[in-house]
Design an enzyme around this catalytic site. Sequence first.
Site, mmCIF file in Angstrom:
data_model
loop_
_atom_site.group_PDB
_atom_site.id
_atom_site.type_symbol
_atom_site.label_atom_id
_atom_site.label_comp_id
_atom_site.label_asym_id
_atom_site.label_seq_id
_atom_site.Cartn_x
_atom_site.Cartn_y
_atom_site.Cartn_z
ATOM 1 N N ASP A 81 -5.516 -27.144 29.206
ATOM 2 C CA ASP A 81 -5.260 -26.535 27.898
ATOM 3 C C ASP A 81 -3.774 -26.727 27.575
ATOM 4 O O ASP A 81 -2.900 -26.310 28.339
ATOM 5 C CB ASP A 81 -5.637 -25.041 27.948
ATOM 6 C CG ASP A 81 -5.826 -24.429 26.570
ATOM 7 O OD1 ASP A 81 -5.176 -24.889 25.611
ATOM 8 O OD2 ASP A 81 -6.609 -23.458 26.461
ATOM 9 N N ASP A 92 -2.831 -26.267 19.549
ATOM 10 C CA ASP A 92 -3.422 -25.807 20.805
ATOM 11 C C ASP A 92 -4.731 -26.575 21.000
ATOM 12 O O ASP A 92 -5.568 -26.591 20.097
ATOM 13 C CB ASP A 92 -3.671 -24.289 20.635
ATOM 14 C CG ASP A 92 -4.298 -23.612 21.831
ATOM 15 O OD1 ASP A 92 -4.533 -24.273 22.846
ATOM 16 O OD2 ASP A 92 -4.564 -22.397 21.725
ATOM 17 N N HIS A 151 -9.104 -18.464 18.008
ATOM 18 C CA HIS A 151 -8.096 -17.571 17.429
ATOM 19 C C HIS A 151 -7.327 -18.260 16.313
ATOM 20 O O HIS A 151 -7.330 -19.488 16.215
ATOM 21 C CB HIS A 151 -7.118 -17.163 18.534
ATOM 22 C CG HIS A 151 -6.611 -18.342 19.321
ATOM 23 N ND1 HIS A 151 -5.511 -19.051 18.963
ATOM 24 C CD2 HIS A 151 -7.117 -18.984 20.417
ATOM 25 C CE1 HIS A 151 -5.339 -20.059 19.810
ATOM 26 N NE2 HIS A 151 -6.302 -20.059 20.702
ATOM 27 N N HIS A 159 -1.872 -16.486 19.857
ATOM 28 C CA HIS A 159 -3.189 -15.885 19.608
ATOM 29 C C HIS A 159 -3.092 -14.866 18.478
ATOM 30 O O HIS A 159 -2.853 -13.693 18.695
ATOM 31 C CB HIS A 159 -3.759 -15.230 20.868
ATOM 32 C CG HIS A 159 -4.453 -16.207 21.756
ATOM 33 N ND1 HIS A 159 -5.507 -15.863 22.566
ATOM 34 C CD2 HIS A 159 -4.259 -17.523 21.953
ATOM 35 C CE1 HIS A 159 -5.914 -16.938 23.218
ATOM 36 N NE2 HIS A 159 -5.169 -17.957 22.871
ATOM 37 N N GLU A 271 -11.291 -27.579 23.022
ATOM 38 C CA GLU A 271 -10.602 -26.838 21.970
ATOM 39 C C GLU A 271 -9.854 -27.783 21.038
ATOM 40 O O GLU A 271 -9.260 -28.761 21.489
ATOM 41 C CB GLU A 271 -9.584 -25.864 22.591
ATOM 42 C CG GLU A 271 -8.755 -25.092 21.573
ATOM 43 C CD GLU A 271 -7.743 -24.150 22.224
ATOM 44 O OE1 GLU A 271 -7.339 -24.394 23.369
ATOM 45 O OE2 GLU A 271 -7.352 -23.173 21.565
HETATM 46 CO CO CO Z 1 -6.378 -21.542 22.388
#
Ligand code: CO
Length: 285
Positions: A81, A92, A151, A159, A271
């Site tokens: 990540d 992100d 988020h 976040h 993501e």
């Molecule tokens: Co994230």
Amino acid sequence: MLEKYERAGEIVKKVKEEVVKLVKPGVKLLEVAEFVENRIVELGGKPAFPCNISINSDAAHFTPKRNDERVFKEGDIVKIDIGAHIDGYIADSAITIDLGDHEDLVKCAERALEKAIEVVHAGVNTAEIGEVIEKTIREFGFRPIVNLTGHGLDRYVAHAPPTIYNVKVDKGVELKEGMVIAIEPFATDGAGKVVERGECEIFSLIAVKKLRLKQEREFVRYIAENYRTLPFARRWVNVSDVVLARLVKQGVLRAYPVLTEVNNGLVSQFEHTLIVEEDGCKVIT
Ligand code: CO
């Protein structure tokens, strides 16, 4: 503002492509984390949080410690990540790298993300996104992780609202044009829930409070100047365990313990960060 988000997105995209080739059995986790973080800087950004490397049942918040000797192993399912920011505007993104035989589990989270992105546009309710993610993951015969969510992204806030659930919820919120959000489905062959395990290497500043001890004040000032409210790794800073623990206890710092699947199920994750548009969205990572 959106231009800065997009530049951060370009950096994350490039680093993601490069890191895929690096993750192999025998390679140190620390080497990969440092590669990611240094490469972000070389490309003109700053890390928005420490490179998260979550292996097998770990789902989030693992980052190597200083002098960490641990290596990737044959059979591992590895989630990387990555976050970069330009002037506080964050992109992100996460990918799963399969060093074993977990093809369906990996494909499942990737497909859930694709399906979720397809339904995003201004006016869509986050409940619909959660429903699509859950349905896709269940069709593969796996479970979504209920207590990990996508988020919003805000300046220096990794976040921010809205919360984007990976399951069907009763009431969501409506996405608006120009919102920057991250969608991140997690799939597992376990129970579908994460819990904290002991290890904790990531922290962030909650609020600057009046502090009695000079050591504490100096450290908090350093964090505020260098990372603001963004998460930082224990290995990035020089601080004693005692000072860290005291600041967490006083509510000055937030600790992010490693989150692991409650039944030790294997976990996959994908993501993307995207900008909500009137008739769709623009994926920037
Ligand atoms: Co994230």
